[in-house]
Design a protein around this motif. Structure first.
Motif, PDB file in Angstrom:
ATOM      1  N   ILE A  89      23.705  42.834  20.948  1.00 31.89           N
ATOM      2  CA  ILE A  89      23.074  42.645  22.259  1.00 31.89           C
ATOM      3  C   ILE A  89      23.925  41.721  23.121  1.00 31.89           C
ATOM      4  N   ARG A  90      24.463  40.675  22.517  1.00 30.03           N
ATOM      5  CA  ARG A  90      25.333  39.756  23.256  1.00 30.03           C
ATOM      6  C   ARG A  90      26.593  40.477  23.730  1.00 30.03           C
ATOM      7  N   LYS A  91      27.230  41.227  22.848  1.00 31.46           N
ATOM      8  CA  LYS A  91      28.451  41.952  23.209  1.00 31.46           C
ATOM      9  C   LYS A  91      28.146  42.998  24.280  1.00 31.46           C
ATOM     10  N   GLY A  92      26.978  43.636  24.206  1.00 32.74           N
ATOM     11  CA  GLY A  92      26.581  44.598  25.224  1.00 32.74           C
ATOM     12  C   GLY A  92      26.389  43.936  26.577  1.00 32.74           C
ATOM     13  N   TYR A  93      25.823  42.732  26.582  1.00 33.31           N
ATOM     14  CA  TYR A  93      25.633  42.009  27.838  1.00 33.31           C
ATOM     15  C   TYR A  93      26.982  41.597  28.414  1.00 33.31           C
ATOM     16  N   VAL A  94      27.899  41.196  27.557  1.00 27.27           N
ATOM     17  CA  VAL A  94      29.255  40.868  28.005  1.00 27.27           C
ATOM     18  C   VAL A  94      29.912  42.112  28.608  1.00 27.27           C
ATOM     19  N   ALA A  95      29.704  43.272  27.967  1.00 26.25           N
ATOM     20  CA  ALA A  95      30.244  44.527  28.497  1.00 26.25           C
ATOM     21  C   ALA A  95      29.655  44.831  29.871  1.00 26.25           C
ATOM     22  N   PHE A  96      28.379  44.571  30.043  1.00 32.42           N
ATOM     23  CA  PHE A  96      27.729  44.813  31.330  1.00 32.42           C
ATOM     24  C   PHE A  96      28.321  43.910  32.416  1.00 32.42           C
ATOM     25  N   LEU A  97      28.484  42.631  32.119  1.00 33.43           N
ATOM     26  CA  LEU A  97      29.080  41.719  33.099  1.00 33.43           C
ATOM     27  C   LEU A  97      30.522  42.111  33.407  1.00 33.43           C
ATOM     28  N   CYS A  98      31.235  42.565  32.391  1.00 36.73           N
ATOM     29  CA  CYS A  98      32.608  43.023  32.589  1.00 36.73           C
ATOM     30  C   CYS A  98      32.635  44.231  33.518  1.00 36.73           C
ATOM     31  N   ASP A  99      31.713  45.151  33.321  1.00 33.88           N
ATOM     32  CA  ASP A  99      31.629  46.334  34.177  1.00 33.88           C
ATOM     33  C   ASP A  99      31.301  45.941  35.612  1.00 33.88           C
ATOM     34  N   ARG A 139      36.698  35.371  25.187  1.00 34.00           N
ATOM     35  CA  ARG A 139      37.910  35.807  25.868  1.00 34.00           C
ATOM     36  C   ARG A 139      38.040  37.326  25.741  1.00 34.00           C
ATOM     37  N   ILE A 140      38.156  37.976  26.890  1.00 40.02           N
ATOM     38  CA  ILE A 140      38.279  39.424  26.973  1.00 40.02           C
ATOM     39  C   ILE A 140      39.697  39.731  27.440  1.00 40.02           C
ATOM     40  N   GLY A 141      40.415  40.542  26.679  1.00 33.72           N
ATOM     41  CA  GLY A 141      41.775  40.900  27.032  1.00 33.72           C
ATOM     42  C   GLY A 141      41.840  41.686  28.324  1.00 33.72           C
ATOM     43  N   ALA A 142      42.978  41.598  29.002  1.00 35.11           N
ATOM     44  CA  ALA A 142      43.142  42.289  30.280  1.00 35.11           C
ATOM     45  C   ALA A 142      43.076  43.799  30.107  1.00 35.11           C
ATOM     46  N   ALA A 160      51.612  39.619  46.537  1.00 34.24           N
ATOM     47  CA  ALA A 160      50.278  40.039  46.099  1.00 34.24           C
ATOM     48  C   ALA A 160      50.249  40.083  44.582  1.00 34.24           C
ATOM     49  N   ARG A 161      49.184  39.534  44.000  1.00 28.73           N
ATOM     50  CA  ARG A 161      49.057  39.510  42.545  1.00 28.73           C
ATOM     51  C   ARG A 161      48.128  40.634  42.108  1.00 28.73           C
ATOM     52  N   ASN A 162      48.711  41.657  41.530  1.00 32.40           N
ATOM     53  CA  ASN A 162      47.928  42.770  41.020  1.00 32.40           C
ATOM     54  C   ASN A 162      47.882  42.762  39.499  1.00 32.40           C
ATOM     55  N   LYS A 163      48.508  41.787  38.904  1.00 30.08           N
ATOM     56  CA  LYS A 163      48.572  41.705  37.454  1.00 30.08           C
ATOM     57  C   LYS A 163      47.203  41.324  36.903  1.00 30.08           C
ATOM     58  N   LYS A 164      46.739  42.100  35.940  1.00 29.65           N
ATOM     59  CA  LYS A 164      45.450  41.796  35.316  1.00 29.65           C
ATOM     60  C   LYS A 164      45.634  40.651  34.335  1.00 29.65           C
ATOM     61  N   VAL A 165      44.655  39.782  34.295  1.00 27.86           N
ATOM     62  CA  VAL A 165      44.704  38.647  33.380  1.00 27.86           C
ATOM     63  C   VAL A 165      43.473  38.682  32.478  1.00 27.86           C
ATOM     64  N   ASP A 166      43.563  37.965  31.370  1.00 22.62           N
ATOM     65  CA  ASP A 166      42.418  37.857  30.473  1.00 22.62           C
ATOM     66  C   ASP A 166      41.253  37.198  31.210  1.00 22.62           C
ATOM     67  N   ARG A 167      40.042  37.597  30.814  1.00 26.64           N
ATOM     68  CA  ARG A 167      38.838  37.034  31.421  1.00 26.64           C
ATOM     69  C   ARG A 167      38.044  36.308  30.344  1.00 26.64           C
ATOM     70  N   VAL A 168      37.224  35.386  30.786  1.00 25.08           N
ATOM     71  CA  VAL A 168      36.310  34.696  29.880  1.00 25.08           C
ATOM     72  C   VAL A 168      34.894  34.971  30.377  1.00 25.08           C
ATOM     73  N   ILE A 169      34.110  35.643  29.519  1.00 29.46           N
ATOM     74  CA  ILE A 169      32.732  35.977  29.868  1.00 29.46           C
ATOM     75  C   ILE A 169      31.834  35.401  28.795  1.00 29.46           C
ATOM     76  N   LEU A 170      30.931  34.522  29.187  1.00 36.88           N
ATOM     77  CA  LEU A 170      30.013  33.835  28.266  1.00 36.88           C
ATOM     78  C   LEU A 170      30.772  33.171  27.123  1.00 36.88           C
ATOM     79  N   GLY A 171      31.920  32.590  27.447  1.00 37.75           N
ATOM     80  CA  GLY A 171      32.713  31.881  26.454  1.00 37.75           C
ATOM     81  C   GLY A 171      33.566  32.771  25.567  1.00 37.75           C
ATOM     82  N   LEU A 228      33.729  49.795  28.549  1.00 39.41           N
ATOM     83  CA  LEU A 228      33.420  50.851  27.583  1.00 39.41           C
ATOM     84  C   LEU A 228      33.874  50.456  26.178  1.00 39.41           C
ATOM     85  N   ASP A 229      35.055  49.831  26.079  1.00 39.13           N
ATOM     86  CA  ASP A 229      35.540  49.337  24.779  1.00 39.13           C
ATOM     87  C   ASP A 229      34.592  48.286  24.213  1.00 39.13           C
ATOM     88  N   LEU A 230      34.152  47.378  25.073  1.00 42.21           N
ATOM     89  CA  LEU A 230      33.257  46.315  24.630  1.00 42.21           C
ATOM     90  C   LEU A 230      31.915  46.873  24.181  1.00 42.21           C
TER      91      LEU A 230
END
Length: 134
Positions: A55-65, A28-31, A15-26, A36-38
């Motif tokens: 506003i863009r960073k806030g939308y990225v934070a929302f998608l991350c949440d 790269r968001i660290g694992a 089972a892979r429980n390791k968190k990996v970096d994500r890409v949201i709207l181009g 809340l940080d975003l």
């Protein structure tokens, strides 16, 4: 030969429980970065005068949440409208998406009122998500 692939899939992998970096709207968001940080970064950008970026960073934070709560699945090929189709909180996310698209893709300058509207929509959407998840 017919059953071997089934057995290997079932017993072969861990089972892979390791968190990996994500890409949201181009972006790269660290694992280790949370929504809340975003959003804190977005608020700092707004204080610095970069409202459009905030506003863009806030939308990225929302998608991350949404992704962290397993409400939507992030994918590089998905558009904002695809996320709206996946979302069970359509009415809240629709206003937030409209605000983001107007200010990010629109040909006008974002103003302080736009950021305040975005923040109120963000808090309303997060609040309604918290009440539905519990």
């Amino acid at each position: 030969y017919k059953f071997a692939p089934l057995l290997f899939r079932r017993f072969g992998g861990k089972a892979r429980n390791k968190k990996v970096d994500r890409v949201i709207l181009g972006e790269r968001i660290g694992a280790d970065e949370s929504a809340l940080d975003l959003f804190s970064q977005a608020e700092q950008m707004a204080r610095d005068g970069n409202l459009r970026g905030a506003i863009r960073k806030g939308y990225v934070a929302f998608l991350c949440d949404l992704s962290d709560r397993k409400i939507v699945r992030l994918a590089r090929h998905k558009t904002n409208r695809d996320y709206l189709k996946d979302d069970t909180l359509f009415e809240n996310m629709a206003g937030l998406t409209r605000n983001f698209e107007t200010n990010w893709y629109g040909l006008r300058t974002a103003e302080q009122g736009d950021w305040e509207d975005f923040c109120s929509l963000y808090k309303q959407a997060i609040g309604s998500m918290s009440s539905k998840v519990r």
